[in-house]
Design an enzyme around this catalytic site. Structure first.
Site, PDB file in Angstrom:
ATOM      1  N   HIS A  72      13.195  -6.858  44.216  1.00  0.00           N
ATOM      2  CA  HIS A  72      13.177  -5.224  44.454  1.00  0.00           C
ATOM      3  C   HIS A  72      12.480  -5.086  45.772  1.00  0.00           C
ATOM      4  CE1 HIS A  72      12.674  -3.094  40.636  1.00  0.00           C
ATOM      5  NE2 HIS A  72      13.531  -4.179  40.100  1.00  0.00           N
ATOM      6  N   TYR A 201       4.182   3.917  40.795  1.00  0.00           N
ATOM      7  CA  TYR A 201       3.210   4.372  40.396  1.00  0.00           C
ATOM      8  C   TYR A 201       2.772   5.448  40.399  1.00  0.00           C
ATOM      9  CZ  TYR A 201       2.197  -0.895  40.913  1.00  0.00           C
ATOM     10  OH  TYR A 201       2.603  -2.192  40.747  1.00  0.00           O
ATOM     11  N   PRO A 293      -4.982  -4.983  36.590  1.00  0.00           N
ATOM     12  CA  PRO A 293      -3.198  -5.007  36.776  1.00  0.00           C
ATOM     13  C   PRO A 293      -2.562  -4.357  37.818  1.00  0.00           C
ATOM     14  CG  PRO A 293      -3.503  -4.425  34.557  1.00  0.00           C
ATOM     15  CD  PRO A 293      -4.813  -4.833  34.696  1.00  0.00           C
ATOM     16  N   LYS A 297      -1.197  -9.525  40.925  1.00  0.00           N
ATOM     17  CA  LYS A 297      -1.953 -10.317  41.098  1.00  0.00           C
ATOM     18  C   LYS A 297      -1.872 -11.057  40.545  1.00  0.00           C
ATOM     19  CE  LYS A 297      -1.586  -8.871  45.777  1.00  0.00           C
ATOM     20  NZ  LYS A 297       0.354  -9.269  45.849  1.00  0.00           N
ATOM     21  N   TYR A 385       0.600  -6.125  48.568  1.00  0.00           N
ATOM     22  CA  TYR A 385       1.706  -5.692  47.582  1.00  0.00           C
ATOM     23  C   TYR A 385       2.736  -7.451  47.543  1.00  0.00           C
ATOM     24  CZ  TYR A 385       2.820  -3.902  43.626  1.00  0.00           C
ATOM     25  OH  TYR A 385       4.561  -4.016  42.090  1.00  0.00           O
TER      26      TYR A 385
END
Ligand code: RFL
Ligand code: PHB
Length: 395
Positions: A72, A201, A293, A297, A385
């Site tokens: 991704h 998100y 979460p 990580k 990220y």
């Protein structure tokens, strides 16, 4: 029983550590309290950082991941009915992440360990770590109904948040930093193709929602719910209705529904236990630290810890110097606190606490607008990220 490194726990941390040590010619024994099927089916993480992918490949455990994992290159942030894509490679000099479930990482590492590695004992429950301050630490454990002792040169506690190894660090020497959140995640697995090709998100006044996936035909979705929610109180159609509300956009995006095959609620917590070493006992992964979460990580931090330990022990074997072992806790904690910060920021920005004030709501929206309008802020998110690099000094 005797070994060089006694490993407690066969989650991703313990299994990868056993593999790294095997590759370095150092023997180990892994004790796991659950059975193999349980460990292979426990639904958890889905996102591997670039660094984790590289480590698994270099350890010879990346073959199926490279075949079946989904690379991704970005995520979508969704708020106020608008959509904003964060493009990782262009912001981070080419980095990306991999969607490959923790269940699959564990299956691959278990198969390799049973074929090529040292003993991996299932249904072997560690009861206590003894003599951590001596040269010969021991793990007392129960296996096949009998009590036994594993004598080691080092013990690594990879037994997760609820394990026993952390208890062997005297309370007078430890410091714990902790925060619990007044919400949890209701997570579902559904037999339906993901409605978007990247993770979404979403921040909504009704709470956070996340669209993720396990494969091109299986969706993984999460809803923010009150902390003490019982998953069974949510009917399947109610879950889909709520997801639809929170993901709604002004451009008519549509959420596809399908049969829900699993649902559960996860509490949200930030936690760090310092130091991560006591004598010859080392803590790794969730045994030493927890992140909520939202930043994806937890598994990646566990990988960083065991890579740091394996490098430090290999260095000691090759040079006789314990310098890197002595630096283990400080080396890991630098990276861990950056992940704690990032996970906290993502969590507070995207969730809505039950007692949130209108002022806080506006601030969270302002943070999202900053990220989506300022390249420096967006780069900061993309770098965190896709992952903080492992400390060079640990190499
Ligand atoms: P684990 O996986 O908890 O493994 C610990 C193992 O130790 C065993 N054990 C014992 N064995 C012997 N004797 C004893 N006394 C023992 N006590 C316990 C347990 O049975 C278990 O097998 O810890 P580890 O290896 O440190 O791995 C950590 C990760 O599992 C965890 O951080 C992640 O799953 C967190 N996480 C995520 N991390 C990511 O990097 N990316 C994600 O996308 C992501 N999503 C998530 C997540 C965690 C979640 N939940 C359920 C907490 C999503 C969710 C919903
Ligand atoms: C998941 O797919 O389980 C997942 C993905 C991203 C997160 C957390 C969990 O931030």
């Amino acid at each position: 029983m005797r070994t060089t490194v006694g490993i407690i726990g066969a989650g991703p941390a313990g299994l990868l550590l056993a593999r790294l040590l095997h590759n370095a010619g150092i023997d180990s024994v892994v004790l796991e309290s659950r059975d193999r099927a349980y460990v292979e089916q426990r639904q958890r993480a889905g996102i591997l950082e670039q660094g984790t992918v590289d480590v698994l490949r270099a350890a010879g455990a990346g073959e199926r991941m490279d075949r079946e994992g989904l690379r991704h290159d970005g995520i979508e942030l969704r708020f106020a009915k608008t959509r904003h894509r964060v493009d990782f490679p262009s912001l981070t000099g080419g980095r990306s992440v991999m969607v490959y479930a923790q269940t699959e990482v564990c299956k691959d590492l278990i198969a390799l360990q049973l074929e090529e590695g040292g003993p991996l004992l299932f249904q072997a429950e560690a009861l206590a770590v003894e003599g951590a301050e001596s040269d010969r630490p021991r793990v007392r454990f129960r296996y096949a109904g009998e009590g036994d002792v594993l004598e080691c040169e080092y013990v690594v506690g990879c037994d997760g948040f609820w394990g026993v190894s952390r208890k062997a660090v005297p309370a007078s020497l430890a410091r714990v930093f902790e925060r619990t959140y007044p919400f949890g995640w209701l997570g579902i697995l559904a037999d339906v193709a993901p409605s978007h090709d990247e993770l979404v998100y979403a921040r909504h006044d009704r709470g956070f929602a996340l669209l993720s996936m396990r494969s091109p035909s299986v969706s993984r979705l999460y809803l923010q719910v009150p902390a003490d929610t019982d998953a069974e109180t949510w009917a399947d159609e109610e879950i889909w209705d709520e997801l639809e509300r929170r993901f709604e956009t002004a451009d008519g995006w549509k959420l596809e529904r399908g049969p829900i095959t699993q649902k559960s609620v996860t509490p949200m917590r930030s936690y760090v236990h310092e130091p991560m070493r006591h004598g010859r006992l080392f803590l790794a992964g969730d045994a030493a630290h927890i992140v909520p979460p939202t930043g994806a990580k937890g598994l990646n931090l566990a990988v960083g810890d065991v890579v740091t330990f394996a490098r430090a022990l290999t260095y000691e074997r090759e040079t006789g110097s314990a310098e890197l072992l002595d630096a283990y806790s400080a080396t890991c904690l630098r990276r861990i606190w950056q992940a704690e910060r990032f996970s906290y920021d993502m969590t507070t920005m995207l969730h809505r606490a039950p007692d949130a004030t209108p002022f806080e709501d506006r601030l969270h929206l302002a943070r999202l607008e900053r990220i989506t309008s300022c390249r420096a802020a967006e780069t900061d998110l993309a770098e965190a990220y896709t992952g903080f690099p492992l400390d060079r000094r640990a190499r």
